[in-house]
Write an enzyme that holds these catalytic residues in place. Structure first.
Site, PDB file in Angstrom:
ATOM      1  N   GLY A  11       0.843  -1.203   0.000  1.00  0.00           N
ATOM      2  CA  GLY A  11       0.000   0.000   0.000  1.00  0.00           C
ATOM      3  C   GLY A  11       0.874   1.248   0.000  1.00  0.00           C
ATOM      4  O   GLY A  11       1.844   1.319   0.750  1.00  0.00           O
ATOM      5  N   ARG A  72       0.551  -4.965  -5.053  1.00  0.00           N
ATOM      6  CA  ARG A  72       0.632  -6.135  -4.177  1.00  0.00           C
ATOM      7  C   ARG A  72       0.884  -7.303  -5.131  1.00  0.00           C
ATOM      8  O   ARG A  72       0.187  -7.463  -6.120  1.00  0.00           O
ATOM      9  CB  ARG A  72      -0.673  -6.316  -3.414  1.00  0.00           C
ATOM     10  CG  ARG A  72      -1.005  -5.112  -2.533  1.00  0.00           C
ATOM     11  CD  ARG A  72      -1.865  -5.489  -1.364  1.00  0.00           C
ATOM     12  NE  ARG A  72      -2.345  -4.303  -0.648  1.00  0.00           N
ATOM     13  CZ  ARG A  72      -1.713  -3.723   0.355  1.00  0.00           C
ATOM     14  NH1 ARG A  72      -0.559  -4.204   0.773  1.00  0.00           N
ATOM     15  NH2 ARG A  72      -2.219  -2.672   0.957  1.00  0.00           N
ATOM     16  N   ASP A 103       5.191  -4.252   6.144  1.00  0.00           N
ATOM     17  CA  ASP A 103       5.744  -5.544   6.559  1.00  0.00           C
ATOM     18  C   ASP A 103       5.728  -6.591   5.445  1.00  0.00           C
ATOM     19  O   ASP A 103       6.636  -7.406   5.346  1.00  0.00           O
ATOM     20  CB  ASP A 103       5.105  -6.054   7.858  1.00  0.00           C
ATOM     21  CG  ASP A 103       3.593  -6.107   7.775  1.00  0.00           C
ATOM     22  OD1 ASP A 103       3.039  -5.680   6.740  1.00  0.00           O
ATOM     23  OD2 ASP A 103       2.972  -6.581   8.739  1.00  0.00           O
ATOM     24  N   THR A 125       4.389   3.024   5.309  1.00  0.00           N
ATOM     25  CA  THR A 125       2.997   2.570   5.398  1.00  0.00           C
ATOM     26  C   THR A 125       2.265   3.480   6.376  1.00  0.00           C
ATOM     27  O   THR A 125       2.882   3.973   7.326  1.00  0.00           O
ATOM     28  CB  THR A 125       2.896   1.108   5.901  1.00  0.00           C
ATOM     29  OG1 THR A 125       1.534   0.847   6.303  1.00  0.00           O
ATOM     30  CG2 THR A 125       3.775   0.820   7.094  1.00  0.00           C
ATOM     31  N   ASP A 127       0.135   2.432   8.386  1.00  0.00           N
ATOM     32  CA  ASP A 127      -0.328   1.613   9.517  1.00  0.00           C
ATOM     33  C   ASP A 127       0.550   1.710  10.772  1.00  0.00           C
ATOM     34  O   ASP A 127       0.107   1.351  11.852  1.00  0.00           O
ATOM     35  CB  ASP A 127      -0.396   0.131   9.104  1.00  0.00           C
ATOM     36  CG  ASP A 127      -1.393  -0.106   7.981  1.00  0.00           C
ATOM     37  OD1 ASP A 127      -2.301   0.726   7.810  1.00  0.00           O
ATOM     38  OD2 ASP A 127      -1.258  -1.121   7.275  1.00  0.00           O
ATOM     39  N   ASP A 129       2.954  -0.188  11.595  1.00  0.00           N
ATOM     40  CA  ASP A 129       3.013  -1.542  12.168  1.00  0.00           C
ATOM     41  C   ASP A 129       4.312  -2.278  11.843  1.00  0.00           C
ATOM     42  O   ASP A 129       4.366  -3.499  11.902  1.00  0.00           O
ATOM     43  CB  ASP A 129       1.822  -2.366  11.650  1.00  0.00           C
ATOM     44  CG  ASP A 129       1.831  -2.509  10.134  1.00  0.00           C
ATOM     45  OD1 ASP A 129       2.611  -1.814   9.456  1.00  0.00           O
ATOM     46  OD2 ASP A 129       1.046  -3.320   9.608  1.00  0.00           O
ATOM     47  N   ARG A 171      -4.966  -1.954   9.284  1.00  0.00           N
ATOM     48  CA  ARG A 171      -4.862  -3.411   9.151  1.00  0.00           C
ATOM     49  C   ARG A 171      -5.010  -4.049  10.535  1.00  0.00           C
ATOM     50  O   ARG A 171      -6.111  -4.007  11.072  1.00  0.00           O
ATOM     51  CB  ARG A 171      -3.538  -3.800   8.491  1.00  0.00           C
ATOM     52  CG  ARG A 171      -3.594  -5.164   7.805  1.00  0.00           C
ATOM     53  CD  ARG A 171      -2.267  -5.480   7.185  1.00  0.00           C
ATOM     54  NE  ARG A 171      -2.022  -4.686   6.000  1.00  0.00           N
ATOM     55  CZ  ARG A 171      -2.315  -5.107   4.766  1.00  0.00           C
ATOM     56  NH1 ARG A 171      -2.857  -6.265   4.577  1.00  0.00           N
ATOM     57  NH2 ARG A 171      -2.053  -4.345   3.730  1.00  0.00           N
TER      58      ARG A 171
HETATM   59  O1  F6P Z   1      -1.267  -1.197   4.601  1.00  0.00           O
HETATM   60  C1  F6P Z   1      -1.911  -0.010   4.286  1.00  0.00           C
HETATM   61  C2  F6P Z   1      -3.385  -0.243   4.104  1.00  0.00           C
HETATM   62  O2  F6P Z   1      -3.977   0.989   3.736  1.00  0.00           O
HETATM   63  C3  F6P Z   1      -4.111  -0.829   5.317  1.00  0.00           C
HETATM   64  O3  F6P Z   1      -4.393   0.151   6.279  1.00  0.00           O
HETATM   65  C4  F6P Z   1      -5.314  -1.426   4.675  1.00  0.00           C
HETATM   66  O4  F6P Z   1      -5.807  -2.510   5.424  1.00  0.00           O
HETATM   67  C5  F6P Z   1      -4.790  -1.903   3.346  1.00  0.00           C
HETATM   68  O5  F6P Z   1      -3.612  -1.178   3.084  1.00  0.00           O
HETATM   69  C6  F6P Z   1      -5.732  -1.731   2.187  1.00  0.00           C
HETATM   70  O6  F6P Z   1      -5.163  -2.378   1.095  1.00  0.00           O
HETATM   71  P1  F6P Z   1      -5.586  -2.140  -0.403  1.00  0.00           P
HETATM   72  O7  F6P Z   1      -5.145  -0.763  -0.802  1.00  0.00           O
HETATM   73  O8  F6P Z   1      -4.874  -3.197  -1.143  1.00  0.00           O
HETATM   74  O9  F6P Z   1      -7.082  -2.243  -0.464  1.00  0.00           O
END
Ligand code: F6P
Length: 319
Positions: A11, A72, A103, A125, A127, A129, A171
Site C-alpha cells: 500500500g 501487491r 511488513d 505505510t 499503519d 506496524d 490493518r
Molecule cells: O497497509 C496499508 C493499508 O492501507 C491498510 O491500512 C489497509 O488494510 C490496506 O492497506 C488496504 O489495502 P488495499 O489498498 O490493497 O485495499
C-alpha cells in the site's frame, strides 16, 4: 558498490516520494547509479526498470502516492519468481536494492536477502506496524487526515445530536485509531490489540446518552466489526440516530506533512549510507529520534512493534 535499485511496494503512503528522492539524491551525491523499479516486486519480475537521474525526482517531495507505482504481488512468495527478479537485477548490474514499504514488502526483501541478494528496507505505510521503528513514513500524514475527518464529522453529528462511528485503517494495528481518538477527542477507541466486547460498548454509549451526552464519536480499527451493523445496534439501543463512516483510501492520499518529508529524506539517505558501508539485509528505523538499523530477518521473524499501552491508557482517561 556502484549501482543500486529502489522500489516501493504494498500500500502506498504519503512520503514515499520523498524517500525515493532521498535514495536517489543520496546515491548520486556518492557517485552511485540508481535504478527505479516500477510497480514494486511485480516490476522487478517483469524487468520494468529504468535509470533515474537527479531530475527524475524533481517536484516530488510534496506529492502523495509513489512516482514509481506500487503493487501487491503475492506471487513473489514463489522462489522461481524471485530467481527471475534477481536475474533481472543482475542483468542491469544492480548490486543492492532499497525496498520502501510495509511488513509485506519487508518479507520480500528478507527473502531476497536470504537468497544472497542484499536489501535494505525503509518503513513506508500509514499503519505504523513495522518492527524496529517508532514511526513509519506516512503514519502522521494519515493521522492528520483522520483528525480532519473527525473534526468534520463532529460538526455534523453534534448538530444532529447523532452518534458517529468512524472506521479507521491500520490493518491489524491500532496506532492510527488510538492517536486519532486522542487528537480528535473521540469517546471510544476500539483497536485490534484489545479485546472487543460489543455489548459493553453499546451499553457504555447508551449510559452516556442517558446521562445527557449530546453526541458521541466512536473510532474503530478496520477488520474488527461491521460498523454499519454496529450502528444499527447502537441506534436500536439508544434511540439516537447513528451513522457509520468508513474513511477508506482517503487516508492514504495527500501531500505528506513536514515530519514525513523530513523522516523519509533522512531514511532514504541513511539507507544508501548503509549500503556504502557494506551493510545489506538491514531495515531502517527511527527510535527516540535516532536513525537505527536492524537485521531484516531478525526484525521480521522475532520483533513485533510493541503496543503503545501508555498512549492507550492516556486515551482511556480522556474519553
Ligand atoms: O497497509 C496499508 C493499508 O492501507 C491498510 O491500512 C489497509 O488494510 C490496506 O492497506 C488496504 O489495502 P488495499 O489498498 O490493497 O485495499
Amino acid at each position: 558498490i556502484k549501482k543500486i535499485g529502489v522500489l516501493t511496494s504494498g500500500g502506498d503512503s504519503p512520503g514515499m516520494n520523498a524517500a525515493i528522492r532521498g535514495v536517489v539524491r543520496g546515491a548520486l551525491s556518492e557517485n552511485l547509479e540508481v535504478y527505479g523499479i516500477y510497480d514494486g516486486y511485480q516490476g522487478l519480475y517483469e524487468d520494468n526498470i529504468e535509470l533515474l537521474t537527479r531530475r527524475s525526482v524533481s517536484d516530488v517531495i510534496n506529492r502523495g502516492g509513489t512516482m514509481l507505482g506500487s503493487a501487491r504481488f503475492p506471487q513473489f512468495k514463489e522462489e522461481e519468481i524471485r530467481l527471475k527478479a534477481i536475474e533481472n537485477l543482475k542483468k542491469h548490474g544492480i548490486e543492492a536494492l532499497v525496498v520502501i514499504g510495509g511488513d509485506g514488502s519487508y518479507m520480500g526483501a528478507k527473502c531476497l536477502t536470504e537468497m544472497g541478494y542484499p536489501c535494505i528496507g525503509i518503513p513506508g505505510t500509514i499503519d505504523n506496524d513495522v518492527p524496529g521503528t517508532d514511526y513509519t513514513i506516512g503514519f502522521l500524514t494519515a493521522l492528520n487526515c483522520v483528525i480532519s475527518a473527525i473534526d468534520r464529522l463532529r460538526d455534523t453529528s453534534s448538530s444532529h445530536r447523532r452518534i458517529s462511528i468512524i472506521e479507521v485503517m491500520g490493518r491489524h494495528c491500532g496506532d492510527l485509531t488510538i492517536a486519532a481518538s486522542i487528537a480528535g477527542g473521540a469517546e471510544y477507541a476500539i483497536v485490534p490489540e484489545k479485546p472487543y466486547d460489543e455489548s459493553e460498548l453499546v451499553e457504555g454509549v447508551a449510559e452516556g446518552i442517558a446521562n445527557g451526552k449530546k453526541h458521541s464519536i466512536i473510532l474503530v480499527t478496520e477488520h474488527i466489526t461491521d460498523v454499519h451493523e454496529l450502528s444499527k445496534k447502537i441506534e436500536a439501543r439508544t434511540g439516537r440516530e447513528t451513522r457509520a463512516t468508513v474513511l477508506g483510501h482517503v487516508q492514504r492520499g495527500g501531500a505528506p506533512t513536514a515530519f514525513d518529508r523530513v523522516l523519509a529524506s533522512r531514511m532514504g539517505v541513511y539507507a544508501v549510507d548503509l549500503l556504502i558501508q557494506g551493510f545489506g539485509g538491514r531495515c531502517v528505523g527511527i527510535q527516540k529520534d535516532e536513525l537505527v538499523h536492524h537485521d531484516i530477518i531478525d526484525a521480521i521473524e522475532n520483533k513485533r512493534r510493541p503496543f503503545n499501552e501508555e498512549l492507550y491508557r492516556i486515551g482511556q482517561k480522556l474519553f
